[in-house]
Enzyme design. Structure first.
Site, PDB file in Angstrom:
ATOM      1  N   SER A 144       0.756  -1.103  -0.213  1.00 30.29           N
ATOM      2  CA  SER A 144      -0.082   0.007   0.085  1.00 30.29           C
ATOM      3  C   SER A 144       0.852   1.155  -0.076  1.00 30.29           C
ATOM      4  CB  SER A 144      -0.953   0.095   1.319  1.00 30.29           C
ATOM      5  OG  SER A 144      -1.363   1.410   1.634  1.00 30.29           O
ATOM      6  N   TYR A 157      -2.610  -0.563  10.494  1.00 24.14           N
ATOM      7  CA  TYR A 157      -2.629  -1.025   8.857  1.00 24.14           C
ATOM      8  C   TYR A 157      -1.073  -0.634   8.032  1.00 24.14           C
ATOM      9  CZ  TYR A 157      -4.064  -0.802   3.909  1.00 24.14           C
ATOM     10  OH  TYR A 157      -4.386  -1.076   2.587  1.00 24.14           O
TER      11      TYR A 157
HETATM   12  P1  NDP Z   1     -11.808  -4.784  -0.773  1.00 24.23           P
HETATM   13  O1  NDP Z   1     -12.434  -4.665   0.687  1.00 24.23           O
HETATM   14  O2  NDP Z   1     -12.852  -4.588  -2.002  1.00 24.23           O
HETATM   15  O3  NDP Z   1     -11.469  -6.477  -0.757  1.00 24.23           O
HETATM   16  C1  NDP Z   1     -10.908  -6.869   0.081  1.00 24.23           C
HETATM   17  C2  NDP Z   1     -10.754  -8.493  -0.165  1.00 24.23           C
HETATM   18  O4  NDP Z   1     -10.300  -8.977   0.914  1.00 24.23           O
HETATM   19  C3  NDP Z   1     -11.996  -9.076  -0.084  1.00 24.23           C
HETATM   20  O5  NDP Z   1     -12.293  -9.830  -1.321  1.00 24.23           O
HETATM   21  C4  NDP Z   1     -12.458 -10.029   1.045  1.00 24.23           C
HETATM   22  O6  NDP Z   1     -13.164 -11.235   0.746  1.00 24.23           O
HETATM   23  C5  NDP Z   1     -11.094 -10.391   1.415  1.00 24.23           C
HETATM   24  N1  NDP Z   1     -10.702 -10.725   2.962  1.00 24.23           N
HETATM   25  C6  NDP Z   1     -10.552  -9.821   3.860  1.00 24.23           C
HETATM   26  N2  NDP Z   1     -10.485 -10.497   5.137  1.00 24.23           N
HETATM   27  C7  NDP Z   1     -10.460 -11.696   4.659  1.00 24.23           C
HETATM   28  C8  NDP Z   1     -10.068 -12.941   5.436  1.00 24.23           C
HETATM   29  N3  NDP Z   1      -9.930 -13.016   6.607  1.00 24.23           N
HETATM   30  N4  NDP Z   1     -10.006 -14.203   4.627  1.00 24.23           N
HETATM   31  C9  NDP Z   1     -10.304 -14.131   3.145  1.00 24.23           C
HETATM   32  N5  NDP Z   1     -10.569 -12.899   2.471  1.00 24.23           N
HETATM   33  C10 NDP Z   1     -10.384 -11.867   3.148  1.00 24.23           C
HETATM   34  O7  NDP Z   1     -10.554  -4.055  -0.429  1.00 24.23           O
HETATM   35  P2  NDP Z   1      -9.505  -3.757  -1.558  1.00 24.23           P
HETATM   36  O8  NDP Z   1      -9.757  -4.627  -2.951  1.00 24.23           O
HETATM   37  O9  NDP Z   1      -9.234  -2.543  -1.583  1.00 24.23           O
HETATM   38  O10 NDP Z   1      -8.240  -4.521  -0.952  1.00 24.23           O
HETATM   39  C11 NDP Z   1      -7.496  -5.494  -1.419  1.00 24.23           C
HETATM   40  C12 NDP Z   1      -6.059  -5.301  -0.940  1.00 24.23           C
HETATM   41  O11 NDP Z   1      -5.390  -4.199  -1.646  1.00 24.23           O
HETATM   42  C13 NDP Z   1      -5.909  -5.272   0.496  1.00 24.23           C
HETATM   43  O12 NDP Z   1      -4.845  -5.893   0.777  1.00 24.23           O
HETATM   44  C14 NDP Z   1      -5.683  -3.749   0.861  1.00 24.23           C
HETATM   45  O13 NDP Z   1      -5.006  -3.532   2.098  1.00 24.23           O
HETATM   46  C15 NDP Z   1      -4.967  -3.616  -0.369  1.00 24.23           C
HETATM   47  N6  NDP Z   1      -4.817  -1.855  -0.673  1.00 24.23           N
HETATM   48  C16 NDP Z   1      -6.060  -1.344  -1.256  1.00 24.23           C
HETATM   49  C17 NDP Z   1      -5.801  -0.087  -1.813  1.00 24.23           C
HETATM   50  C18 NDP Z   1      -7.298   0.639  -2.281  1.00 24.23           C
HETATM   51  O14 NDP Z   1      -7.102   1.765  -2.334  1.00 24.23           O
HETATM   52  N7  NDP Z   1      -8.172   0.236  -2.355  1.00 24.23           N
HETATM   53  C19 NDP Z   1      -4.767   0.812  -1.593  1.00 24.23           C
HETATM   54  C20 NDP Z   1      -3.514  -0.235  -1.520  1.00 24.23           C
HETATM   55  C21 NDP Z   1      -3.777  -1.494  -0.879  1.00 24.23           C
HETATM   56  P3  NDP Z   1     -14.484 -11.544   1.904  1.00 24.23           P
HETATM   57  O15 NDP Z   1     -15.401 -10.522   1.583  1.00 24.23           O
HETATM   58  O16 NDP Z   1     -14.842 -12.901   1.071  1.00 24.23           O
HETATM   59  O17 NDP Z   1     -13.877 -11.786   3.041  1.00 24.23           O
END
Ligand code: NDP
Length: 252
Positions: A144, A157
């Site tokens: 990130s 985070y």
């Molecule tokens: P979303 O909230 O859209 O997606 C998060 C995903 O992680 C979901 O598919 C969720 O699936 C899954 N998830 C969360 N906890 C668990 C768990 N315990 N076990 C399995 N799956 C899990 O977020 P983003 O797409 O934005 O984030 C994806 C990654 O990118 C993360 O690591 C985030 O920190 C990182 N990121 C995002 C940024 C942004 O601007 N959006 C910027 C920088 C980094 P389910 O609902 O099935 O649990």
């Protein structure tokens, strides 16, 4: 280009059922990979699989909570059963919950560190033998902008994402002799469910857009190109690196 072709490779994408994970899973499938989506929400898992198959990709999904070691092992086993191997692991699943350092409870601290950092270590460790046996592997972690910058609001985070960058380097050093490359993508601000509250907050949203040289948020699929590069033989001599996909945020 042949070096970017992922035909015959299988990718497991944690949190691949939405947001950045789905953007990456879609790109890997379009480049020829078989894809397994590992998320907690089965409805979202199935919808994402269907979407990828609708574009002609090979996709399965598995219910998996990355905080649970048995789930991790089961996801790896189901992947190898379905497609005969696992060569690409994308550690994307993540959560954002924060508090000022002085008010941070152990519970909030632990939940974010466990999901965002410990799961990256555990999934990689559990996939290692399978990749070693196959003779090569590609691990792609998701950091990130908070891997680079501190945060008064989400210090847990930021610590987890800084840790992901350092863990990427350590795994890269340890596993380069086994032809397992480990790299990291650092997304900037991307439009997903995670950033929805920020987007809905007009003044905060504006502040970020103005702070980003590209003048906008990115879209999940814009992380796909970097993932295909790190998953393909085009990156066979690239390991331990972090690539920002951020519209210039990290350098401004
Ligand atoms: P979303 O909230 O859209 O997606 C998060 C995903 O992680 C979901 O598919 C969720 O699936 C899954 N998830 C969360 N906890 C668990 C768990 N315990 N076990 C399995 N799956 C899990 O977020 P983003 O797409 O934005 O984030 C994806 C990654 O990118 C993360 O690591 C985030 O920190 C990182 N990121 C995002 C940024 C942004 O601007 N959006 C910027 C920088 C980094 P389910 O609902 O099935 O649990």
């Amino acid at each position: 280009m042949a070096t970017f072709d992922l035909t015959g490779r299988t990718a497991l994408v944690t949190g691949g059922n939405g947001g950045i994970g789905l953007g990456i899973a879609t790109a890997l499938a379009a480049a020829g990979a078989n894809v397994v989506i590992a998320g907690r929400d089965e409805e979202k898992n199935h919808a994402a699989s269907k979407q990828i198959e609708g574009h002609g990709g090979q996709c399965r999904s598995v219910k998996c909570n990355v905080d649970n070691l048995d789930d991790i092992d089961a996801a790896i086993a189901e992947t190898t059963d379905a497609f005969g191997g696992l060569q690409i692991l994308v550690n994307n699943a993540g959560i954002a919950a924060g508090e000022s350092p002085e008010n941070m409870t152990d519970a909030i601290w632990d939940s974010v560190i466990d999901t965002n950092l410990r799961s990256v270590f555990r999934f990689s460790r559990q996939a290692f033998e399978t990749m070693k046996k196959a003779g090569f592997g590609k691990i792609i972690n998701i950091g990130s902008m908070y891997s680079l910058f501190g945060s008064a609001q989400v210090p847990n985070y930021s610590a987890s994402k800084g840790g992901v960058v350092q863990l990427t380097k350590s795994l890269a050093v340890a596993w380069a002799p086994h032809r397992i490359e480990v790299n990291c993508i650092l997304p900037g601000w991307i439009t997903t469910d995670m950033t929805r509250p920020v987007i809905d907050n007009q003044s905060f949203h504006q502040q970020i857009v103005q702070r980003t040289p590209a003048g906008r948020f990115g879209e999940p699929e814009e992380c796909g190109g970097a993932a295909v590069f790190f998953a393909s033989s085009a990156s066979d001599f690239v390991t331990g690196q972090s690539l920002a996909v951020c519209g210039g945020f990290s350098v401004a």
